[in-house]
Every structure is written in structure tokens, then in C-alpha cells.
Write a protein that holds these residues in place. Structure first.
Motif, PDB file in Angstrom:
ATOM      1  N   LEU A 153      -2.574   7.082   6.039  1.00 33.39           N
ATOM      2  CA  LEU A 153      -1.899   5.870   6.484  1.00 33.39           C
ATOM      3  C   LEU A 153      -2.895   4.724   6.348  1.00 33.39           C
ATOM      4  CD1 LEU A 153       0.071   6.926   9.700  1.00 33.39           C
ATOM      5  CD2 LEU A 153       0.864   6.858   7.343  1.00 33.39           C
ATOM      6  N   PHE A 154      -2.494   3.714   5.572  1.00 36.84           N
ATOM      7  CA  PHE A 154      -3.368   2.562   5.347  1.00 36.84           C
ATOM      8  C   PHE A 154      -2.540   1.291   5.536  1.00 36.84           C
ATOM      9  CE2 PHE A 154      -5.238  -0.683   2.537  1.00 36.84           C
ATOM     10  CZ  PHE A 154      -6.535  -0.725   3.040  1.00 36.84           C
ATOM     11  N   GLU A 155      -2.816   0.604   6.647  1.00 38.35           N
ATOM     12  CA  GLU A 155      -2.074  -0.615   6.978  1.00 38.35           C
ATOM     13  C   GLU A 155      -0.571  -0.326   6.968  1.00 38.35           C
ATOM     14  OE1 GLU A 155      -3.571  -3.604   4.328  1.00 38.35           O
ATOM     15  OE2 GLU A 155      -5.534  -3.668   5.320  1.00 38.35           O
ATOM     16  N   ASP A 156       0.192  -0.994   6.121  1.00 37.72           N
ATOM     17  CA  ASP A 156       1.645  -0.810   6.104  1.00 37.72           C
ATOM     18  C   ASP A 156       2.087   0.189   5.034  1.00 37.72           C
ATOM     19  OD1 ASP A 156       0.920  -2.382   3.959  1.00 37.72           O
ATOM     20  OD2 ASP A 156       2.624  -3.750   4.131  1.00 37.72           O
ATOM     21  N   VAL A 187       2.170   5.519  -3.527  1.00 32.00           N
ATOM     22  CA  VAL A 187       1.953   4.575  -2.439  1.00 32.00           C
ATOM     23  C   VAL A 187       3.326   4.113  -1.987  1.00 32.00           C
ATOM     24  CG1 VAL A 187       0.959   2.372  -1.745  1.00 32.00           C
ATOM     25  CG2 VAL A 187      -0.322   3.889  -3.268  1.00 32.00           C
ATOM     26  N   ILE A 188       3.636   4.374  -0.713  1.00 32.21           N
ATOM     27  CA  ILE A 188       4.987   4.186  -0.187  1.00 32.21           C
ATOM     28  C   ILE A 188       4.951   3.169   0.949  1.00 32.21           C
ATOM     29  CG2 ILE A 188       6.905   5.364   0.986  1.00 32.21           C
ATOM     30  CD1 ILE A 188       5.900   7.958  -0.382  1.00 32.21           C
ATOM     31  N   ASP A 189       5.923   2.276   0.964  1.00 31.50           N
ATOM     32  CA  ASP A 189       6.060   1.314   2.051  1.00 31.50           C
ATOM     33  C   ASP A 189       6.480   2.058   3.319  1.00 31.50           C
ATOM     34  OD1 ASP A 189       8.024  -0.600   3.702  1.00 31.50           O
ATOM     35  OD2 ASP A 189       6.551  -1.833   2.669  1.00 31.50           O
ATOM     36  N   ARG A 190       5.718   1.929   4.390  1.00 34.81           N
ATOM     37  CA  ARG A 190       5.989   2.689   5.601  1.00 34.81           C
ATOM     38  C   ARG A 190       7.252   2.227   6.325  1.00 34.81           C
ATOM     39  NH1 ARG A 190       0.625   2.771   9.132  1.00 34.81           N
ATOM     40  NH2 ARG A 190       2.146   3.612  10.628  1.00 34.81           N
ATOM     41  N   ALA A 214     -12.609  11.613   4.386  1.00 31.77           N
ATOM     42  CA  ALA A 214     -12.100  10.599   5.308  1.00 31.77           C
ATOM     43  C   ALA A 214     -11.625   9.384   4.538  1.00 31.77           C
ATOM     44  CB  ALA A 214     -13.201  10.215   6.297  1.00 31.77           C
ATOM     45  N   ASN A 215     -10.758   8.599   5.176  1.00 39.59           N
ATOM     46  CA  ASN A 215     -10.164   7.453   4.486  1.00 39.59           C
ATOM     47  C   ASN A 215     -11.207   6.512   3.903  1.00 39.59           C
ATOM     48  OD1 ASN A 215      -7.989   8.650   5.648  1.00 39.59           O
ATOM     49  ND2 ASN A 215      -7.141   6.821   6.571  1.00 39.59           N
TER      50      ASN A 215
END
Length: 635
Positions: free
Chosen positions: A319-322, A333-336, A375-376
Motif C-alpha cells: 500500500l503506497f499512498e492512494d 498499480v491499482i487505485d485504492r 520492505a517498502n
């Protein structure tokens, strides 16, 4: 609720067909020694916050549980609060099952089991008097949530085959709640299926239970159903939970294998394509799965969105930002918020069109994914993400060739891409201002290489090859450290990749870790006694200070201002306390066993040894045979 038995240091000795004598050498300061009765062995449970030790003395292998003695000792003073046989503590059955201690609620929970009787007894911790006793029906499990603490609830969960899941009050034995079925799910069946269908989520003070295409969440305090979701969400072990975001990802029942589906279509043709497709079907375990994805709000059980994506079955999420990032064979890469694809590294058309059939012409079970689980912040830098790209999906289908790419997370723009190569990437991570990529040739004695890339341009800075395993490198601002099979340490300049010989005191048998401006390491010969614990300069590897250890230390743990080292062998159990800053010995304990190869009948069983060290590192507690002892480090 502490589980029986928890120790920071534990050693057990069990020998058959041997005679022995046990000698103990101790230079800690002895505070007290408590005789636990004429026992063959003592085991127990330590609790530092309550300052209580609950010891259980075993008599003989033929002795009944009722004859076993429970002794509760004040760990500060050594005072015995009481010492009672199980039969003196209430209506306790004859065959032992297990017990657990709830120090917050000051009680012992003892479960016994036999063919005709199952009992649950709760005994007051400080008096040894029974609070209540209840008979249970059917097969019993006192730990349906193994390893989790229910002290906050003042109750204990018990599962029985006939009565389902019951939460008993620890004070009076009343039933808080009882469940045999939840949202159409048979509780007993779910528990028996294990963690794939039944899991406690302590952050939400409740548990998830799955079955019959239903996922339910139950409040552990009340037993009430909080929410449920209908549908095939897949098993709980494969789900990913992001508790800080109140989000869970469920992957449902895997759909068809994309490779296999295409191969089946090809098989419907004739000629060469049939043989190609048959090979593809056999290799479909390494192929591409059509997988559903459910994005679930854990607070209310709502499916915020669902979709499908293609995967090798090894995707790891970030999970990275939105955005939600899924990456294995390719990256999504998917819009949350909406669940829509922002970008993906390989287009759907490329995955589904006729070109895929051409790719299958030489399809083999390929290792297409990198097993990186870093890790991220090791794969994301300045809103860019490093990914592995499999060239088989490009025009021309370069089989077994991969490249590294740096991609803008928000747009999918490729910042740079390395040259395609026939390598297997096992790990990649960002460290010391560089992108490091590990590769493998799957040879036990020559395990690939490490490559360093300029993260800005993608230029290859250098590559390191060695004739030994290069797993788990340790990177400092000066060197990339790797060990060979003999634990010799090699240092490669982090800026140039050049080898610098590391003159370590002895081979590095333990892990290296940062300790201020130094590295702390354990150095010893693999098959000989003699170990050094040393602070070394990370640039020169000169020893700053060291302490000799008279045994090969298998484990170490920092407790307060001290390091404790422990060795567990067939003939010797050793514990050493070392001042962490000065590396000076502050106490040691050695229990040696001299054994002769003499047959005995019945076989000789040597006593267990249990150690516990307090958080501040100043006190050591020991049980050995029928003794419970307290020691302090030397002044």
C-alpha cells in the motif's frame, strides 16, 4: 494469558541407554534455592510482572497427574506460597492435558482429559484453592486461539466437539457466550481446519471464521456477529491484512490458468501446436493465474471493490499512498478508491492475444518471478518503484530473459530499463544509495552474484561473483559482506565492488549487527570450542574490544545492559552474561553431563534445564531436576 511454557532460554537433556553424572559450575551470585519436592523433573511458568514461578514437579513416568505437585514461589524472595498435589487443589482428573496461568486474573487453569471425563478447573494462584470446576463433553481443546492472551477479558475460550466454542468467566465459571454456528458456519469444522478458516485478530478483539462461502467476524468479548461477507474469498492464510489502514486483501478461489487455457485452445488445433500445447499444460503450475481480488474494509466488512488480475500466485502487495501495488510476473498499480488499474507493466492484450500462443512455442516451467519480499522503502524511492520485467512478454518473446526497471508509480512511465539478460533474480533492494540485485544459478556451491546499479540512470556500476553462496549479504557504508560455507567473511567495497580481505579474529559464526559506530559479531570455529564476542570497526575490521566465551554460543539476547549467550548441546548447557558496553563477563553458568555408554534398564532419563532472564538482565532463574534457583550477576 501466558502459554505454558514460555522461556527466553530453554535447554532439555534426554538420553537413553546411558548412565551419567551431572555437575554444575556457577559464578553468578546465588540469591536462593527452593526444593520443589522429590521430583524427577520440574517444569513451570515464569512471570516477571507478577513475580511468580509456578512449578510442576513430575514424579515418575507412571505417576498420575493427581500426584504431581504444584508449587508457587515468590520470585523476589524465594518464599513458597504453597505446595500442593493436584488432588489437593480440587476435583482434578487423573490424566494431564495442559495448564495455563493468567497472572492478571491471578489464577491457574488446569484441563484434564480421559476417555470418560474431561474437566476444567480454575485455581486461585496465591492460595491454591479451587474457584470452580466444570465437566466438559466430547473432545476438548483449551487453546482454540493458540498463543493469544485473553487476560483483558477475564475469561478463557474452550472448544469442545459437542458444545462448540465457549467463553468461561475465570472468576465464577459462568458462560459468557457459546457458539456452535456462526452465519451458517459450523464452528467445530472451522476450528479443525485451522488458521485457514479460523483466526483471532487481537487488534480488533475478535476472530474471523470462514466456511460455506461465508466470511464472518465475531466479537470475542460478546460472541456477537459483527459482520459477514458472502462469497468465495479464499482462505485466511493467503489473505493480506493491513491493520493500520483497516484493510484486508482476499484472493478468492483461483480462476483458470491463463497458460493452460491458451494451451487447451491450441490443443484443439493440429500438428506441432498440439505437442507445444501439451508441454504447456504440463508446465501450467508455473503459469499465469486469473485471480479475483477483494478489497475489504475490516471495520464494517464491506467489499469496497472487487476485480480480477493475473498472477503467478506469488504476488506481494504494497500500500503506497492512494495506490495498491501488486507485483510478481508483472506489476499492477491499482487505485485504492476505485479498484481500477492505474497502469500495469504488461498489457492485457499482450497477455491474451495470439502473440501469447507464439510465446508458448517454447514454453517451459520458467522461474519468472523474483522472490523479493523487501520492505517498502527498499523497492520504492522518490515515487518510483524498482521492478523485475520478464522480456518474454515483449515483442519477440525473449525466453528466460529479464531486466530491471525503474518506473514512476503514478504514471507507469519507465525511467530506465536495464539490458535483458538470461538470469534468475532472487532478490532486489535499495541500500546505501544503490539498487542491489541478487541472482542465482541454482548451484549449491556457486550461488550467483550481486549487481549494483545506479538508481538514477540504471547503469551497471559493478558485479560481484564468487565461488560460494552469496545469500543474505550484510551491507554497511563501506562494504558488502558475504560469508562462504566455512563462515569466512568477505568484504566488497560498496562503491567499487572490489574485494578487500577481511582479517576477522575467527570465522563469523553468528550474525553481524550494528552497535553504535561498530559491528557486533560472534566469531568461532565451527567444530571447536572457543568463541569471541567482539566489537569491530566496520571499515577496517580491527577489534575494538572483545570477550572470550568458553563455548560455541548458539543464541544470544540483549537483556537490559547485558548480553546473554546460551549454548545447548548433548553434554553441556551454558549461560554467560556479558556487559554489553564493556564486553566484560558478569556471570556464567555451566551444567555438564558426563556420560558413559552403558546400557541401563530402564533407560536413564537426564533432567531438563530451564533458564529465564529478567528484562533488566540482572536476575537469572533456573530449574534443574527438583530445584528452583535465583542468581544475580556479579557486582
Amino acid at each position: 494469558m501466558t502459554k505454558h511454557i514460555q522461556y527466553l532460554f530453554y535447554a532439555g537433556i534426554l538420553c537413553f541407554g546411558l548412565s551419567s553424572c551431572v555437575s554444575t559450575k556457577i559464578d553468578f551470585k546465588k540469591e536462593f534455592e527452593v526444593d520443589m519436592g522429590n521430583a524427577q523433573n520440574v517444569f513451570g511458568d515464569f512471570n516477571e510482572s507478577a513475580m511468580r514461578f509456578v512449578g510442576v514437579s513430575e514424579k515418575t513416568a507412571l505417576g498420575s497427574f493427581r500426584s504431581h505437585r504444584f508449587t508457587v514461589v515468590d520470585m523476589e524472595t524465594g518464599k513458597v506460597l504453597y505446595s500442593k498435589r493436584a488432588s489437593q487443589m480440587g476435583d482434578i482428573g487423573a490424566i494431564p492435558a495442559d495448564f495455563t496461568i493468567d497472572y492478571d486474573n491471578k489464577c491457574m487453569v488446569i484441563r484434564t482429559s480421559s476417555l470418560t471425563r474431561n474437566t476444567l478447573s480454575v485455581v486461585d494462584l496465591d492460595s491454591g484453592e479451587e474457584r470452580w470446576n466444570i465437566r466438559l463433553g466430547g473432545l476438548v481443546s483449551m487453546t482454540p486461539f493458540p498463543g493469544f492472551d485473553f487476560s483483558w477479558l477475564g475469561a478463557i475460550p474452550v472448544h469442545t466437539r459437542d458444545e462448540g466454542l465457549i467463553m468461561y468467566d475465570l472468576q465464577d465459571g459462568s458462560t459468557r457466550w457459546q457458539l456452535t454456528e456462526v452465519a451458517g458456519i459450523n464452528v467445530t469444522q472451522a476450528i479443525r481446519r485451522g488458521s485457514s478458516h479460523f483466526q483471532y485478530i487481537p487488534e480488533y478483539a475478535g476472530f474471523m471464521i470462514a466456511g460455506n462461502n461465508v466470511l464472518a467476524f465475531v466479537d470475542a468479548e460478546t460472541g456477537d456477529l459483527i459482520w459477514k461477507i458472502e462469497g468465495e474469498l479464499g482462505n485466511l492464510n493467503e489473505a493480506d491484512f493491513f491493520l493500520e489502514d483497516d484493510i484486508a486483501l482476499f484472493y478468492g478461489k483461483q480462476g483458470g490458468d491463463a497458460v493452460k487455457n491458451l494451451a487447451m485452445n491450441t490443443l484443439a488445433g493440429s500438428g506441432m501446436g498440439g505437442r507445444i500445447a501439451t508441454r504447456a499444460i504440463r508446465a501450467s503450475e508455473s503459469g499465469i493465474k486469473d485471480n479475483p481480488l477483494y478489497y475489504v474494509d475490516l471495520k464494517n466488512g464491506k467489499i469496497k471493490w472487487q476485480r480480477e488480475f493475473k498472477t503467478s500466485g506469488q504476488s506481494y502487495p504494497i500500500l503506497f499512498e492512494d495506490k495498491l501495488i501488486l507485483s510478481d510476473l508483472f506489476t499492477y498499480v491499482i487505485d485504492r478508491k476505485s479498484g481500477k488499474t492505474v497502469w500495469q507493466s504488461v498489457s492485457e492484450e499482450r497477455l491474451d492475444d495470439e502473440n501469447r500462443r507464439r510465446i508458448l512455442s517454447e514454453f517451459l516451467p520458467l522461474s519468472l518471478d523474483a522472490s523479493n519480499r523487501a520492505a517498502n522503502d527498499n523497492v520504492i524511492v522518490d515515487d518510483n518503484i524498482f521492478i523485475v520485467h520478464n522480456e518474454i512478454f515483449e515483442e519477440g518473446g525473449k525466453k528466460n530473459q529479464v531486466s530491471m526497471r525503474r518506473v514512476n508509480i503514478h504514471t507507469g512511465e519507465v525511467i530506465w530499463s536495464s539490458e535483458p539478460e538470461r538470469i534468475t533474480i532472487t532478490n532486489f533492494f535499495f541500500a546505501e544509495g544503490k539498487l542491489f540485485v541478487q541472482t542465482s544459478n541454482r548451484n549449491m556451491y556457486r550461488n550467483g552474484e550481486i549487481r549494483a546499479y545506479d538508481p538514477g540512470s540504471g547503469a551497471l556500476l559493478y558485479e560481484i561473483n564468487a565461488n560460494f553462496s552469496m545469500n543474505n549479504p550484510f551491507i554497511t557504508p563501506y562494504y558488502i559482506h558475504v560469508k562462504d560455507l566455512s563462515n569466512r567473511l568477505y568484504g566488497y567495497d560498496v562503491n567499487t565492488g572490489e574485494l578487500n580481505q577481511m582479517n576477522t579474529p575467527l570465522p563469523v559464526t553468528g550474525r553481524l549487527e550494528k552497535a553504535g559506530n561498530f559491528l557486533l559479531g560472534t566469531f568461532s570455529h565451527q567444530f571447536r570450542k572457543g568463541t569471541i564476542l567482539a566489537y569491530v570497526d566496520p571499515k577496517t575490521f580491527e577489534v575494538e574490544r572483545k570477550v572470550e566465551i568458553p563455548f560455541n554460543a548458539r543464541n544470544r539476547k540483549q537483556k537490559g545492559d547485558y548480553l546473554y549467550l546460551f549454548s545447548d548441546s548433548q553434554t553441556e548447557k551454558s549461560l554467560l552474561a556479558v556487559d554489553f558496553d564493556r564486553l566484560e563477563t558478569r556471570g556464567s553458568l555451566v551444567i555438564s553431563t558426563q556420560m558413559k555408554k552403558v546400557q541401563t534398564n530402564p533407560p536413564t532419563t537426564l533432567p531438563d534445564v530451564h533458564f529465564y532472564v529478567t528484562k533488566n538482565g540482572e536476575n537469572v532463574y533456573l530449574t534443574q531436576k527438583d530445584q528452583f534457583m535465583k542468581y544475580r550477576i556479579k557486582d
